[in-house]
Motif scaffolding. Structure first.
Motif, PDB file in Angstrom:
ATOM      1  N   GLU A   1      -6.409  12.081  -5.120  1.00 27.79           N
ATOM      2  CA  GLU A   1      -5.973  10.962  -4.452  1.00 27.79           C
ATOM      3  C   GLU A   1      -6.224   9.640  -5.078  1.00 27.79           C
ATOM      4  OE1 GLU A   1      -6.279   8.608  -0.183  1.00 27.79           O
ATOM      5  OE2 GLU A   1      -7.974   9.983  -0.902  1.00 27.79           O
ATOM      6  N   ASP A   2      -7.354   9.459  -5.722  1.00 27.58           N
ATOM      7  CA  ASP A   2      -7.391   8.150  -6.525  1.00 27.58           C
ATOM      8  C   ASP A   2      -6.313   8.273  -7.530  1.00 27.58           C
ATOM      9  OD1 ASP A   2      -9.732   7.610  -4.966  1.00 27.58           O
ATOM     10  OD2 ASP A   2     -10.934   8.383  -6.480  1.00 27.58           O
ATOM     11  N   GLY A   3      -6.238   9.255  -8.236  1.00 24.89           N
ATOM     12  CA  GLY A   3      -5.154   9.262  -9.345  1.00 24.89           C
ATOM     13  C   GLY A   3      -3.661   8.781  -8.624  1.00 24.89           C
ATOM     14  N   LEU A   4      -3.465   9.174  -7.557  1.00 25.80           N
ATOM     15  CA  LEU A   4      -2.238   9.126  -6.916  1.00 25.80           C
ATOM     16  C   LEU A   4      -2.030   7.711  -6.526  1.00 25.80           C
ATOM     17  CD1 LEU A   4      -1.536  12.244  -4.788  1.00 25.80           C
ATOM     18  CD2 LEU A   4      -0.176  11.468  -6.727  1.00 25.80           C
ATOM     19  N   ILE A   5      -3.071   7.225  -6.101  1.00 23.74           N
ATOM     20  CA  ILE A   5      -3.127   5.544  -5.576  1.00 23.74           C
ATOM     21  C   ILE A   5      -3.103   4.688  -6.944  1.00 23.74           C
ATOM     22  CG2 ILE A   5      -4.565   3.948  -4.488  1.00 23.74           C
ATOM     23  CD1 ILE A   5      -3.392   5.756  -2.395  1.00 23.74           C
TER      24      ILE A   5
ATOM     25  N   ALA B   1     -13.483   4.149  -9.144  1.00 23.60           N
ATOM     26  CA  ALA B   1     -12.468   5.244  -9.246  1.00 23.60           C
ATOM     27  C   ALA B   1     -11.362   4.874  -9.940  1.00 23.60           C
ATOM     28  CB  ALA B   1     -12.017   5.448  -7.675  1.00 23.60           C
ATOM     29  N   PHE B   2     -11.018   3.379  -9.934  1.00 26.28           N
ATOM     30  CA  PHE B   2      -9.920   3.035 -10.894  1.00 26.28           C
ATOM     31  C   PHE B   2     -10.329   2.136 -12.023  1.00 26.28           C
ATOM     32  CE2 PHE B   2      -9.158   2.982  -6.169  1.00 26.28           C
ATOM     33  CZ  PHE B   2      -8.178   3.970  -6.344  1.00 26.28           C
ATOM     34  N   ALA B   3     -11.258   2.639 -12.692  1.00 22.72           N
ATOM     35  CA  ALA B   3     -11.794   2.017 -13.898  1.00 22.72           C
ATOM     36  C   ALA B   3     -10.826   2.098 -15.081  1.00 22.72           C
ATOM     37  CB  ALA B   3     -13.285   2.609 -14.455  1.00 22.72           C
ATOM     38  N   ALA B   4     -10.145   3.172 -15.212  1.00 21.39           N
ATOM     39  CA  ALA B   4      -9.062   3.549 -16.273  1.00 21.39           C
ATOM     40  C   ALA B   4      -7.785   2.735 -15.942  1.00 21.39           C
ATOM     41  CB  ALA B   4      -9.109   4.961 -16.265  1.00 21.39           C
ATOM     42  N   SER B   5      -7.517   2.295 -14.796  1.00 24.56           N
ATOM     43  CA  SER B   5      -6.374   1.562 -14.567  1.00 24.56           C
ATOM     44  C   SER B   5      -5.734   0.568 -15.377  1.00 24.56           C
ATOM     45  CB  SER B   5      -6.372   1.221 -13.028  1.00 24.56           C
ATOM     46  OG  SER B   5      -5.059   0.408 -12.665  1.00 24.56           O
ATOM     47  N   ARG B   6      -4.334   0.542 -15.346  1.00 29.13           N
ATOM     48  CA  ARG B   6      -4.031  -0.521 -16.298  1.00 29.13           C
ATOM     49  C   ARG B   6      -4.063  -2.018 -15.561  1.00 29.13           C
ATOM     50  NH1 ARG B   6       0.559   3.423 -17.179  1.00 29.13           N
ATOM     51  NH2 ARG B   6       1.658   1.974 -15.468  1.00 29.13           N
TER      52      ARG B   6
ATOM     53  N   SER C   1       0.720  -1.364  -0.049  1.00 27.05           N
ATOM     54  CA  SER C   1       0.131  -0.070  -0.059  1.00 27.05           C
ATOM     55  C   SER C   1       0.749   1.258  -0.080  1.00 27.05           C
ATOM     56  CB  SER C   1      -1.007  -0.083   1.318  1.00 27.05           C
ATOM     57  OG  SER C   1      -1.875   1.006   1.102  1.00 27.05           O
ATOM     58  N   ALA C   2       0.421   2.369  -0.526  1.00 26.12           N
ATOM     59  CA  ALA C   2       1.155   3.498  -0.570  1.00 26.12           C
ATOM     60  C   ALA C   2       1.363   4.197   0.974  1.00 26.12           C
ATOM     61  CB  ALA C   2       0.243   4.520  -1.263  1.00 26.12           C
TER      62      ALA C   2
END
Length: 143
Positions: A99-103, A122-127, A44-45
């Motif tokens: 914050e979601d972008g940073l996580i 919040a993380f739908a666009a994540s790789r 975790s961050a």
């Protein structure tokens, strides 16, 4: 799903310690069932640990206790750096908040293979995929 780094969002770390949060039971089951010997290391961050410390200190008004709890958490979940270099990518990511972008950016750059969160939208666009602790535990049972 061997040798995976399971990235825990801040809300999952908070769920571990607050029995009144809706994700508490699933977060506890996740921590109890995940270990590096089973091929699942939890990360975790570092900023999420700071947030847990802050919430526990405010909630219980006992700074030494909050410090001990977070130190114990770091024995179970490995903190990873959240680098300043992630900022520009995170702010451009289109997540609901910075914050979601940073996580998301931290999880992607620090080797996360899945983001465990109660806010998967919040993380739908994540790789990398995101899912709840309950979904992750169910997926592990099927493999």
């Amino acid at each position: 799903m061997r040798d995976r780094r399971v990235f825990l969002d801040t809300n999952i770390l908070l769920d571990i310690f607050d029995i009144d949060r809706p994700g508490h039971d699933d977060a506890i089951r996740l921590v109890e069932s995940s270990s590096e010997k089973d091929g699942f290391g939890m990360i975790s961050a570092i900023s999420s640990f700071k947030d847990v410390y802050y919430v526990l200190t405010r909630l219980y008004r006992d700074e030494p206790c909050a410090r001990r709890v977070v130190a114990g958490l770091m024995d179970i979940v490995t903190p990873v750096d959240m680098l300043g270099a992630y900022g520009p990518e995170a702010i451009q990511g289109g997540e609901p908040d910075f914050e979601d972008g940073l996580i998301r950016t931290c999880a992607e750059h620090e080797g996360g293979s899945v983001i465990i969160t109660r806010d998967a939208k919040a993380f739908a666009a994540s790789r990398i995929p995101s899912m709840t602790a309950s979904e992750f535990l169910a997926l592990r049972k099927t493999r």
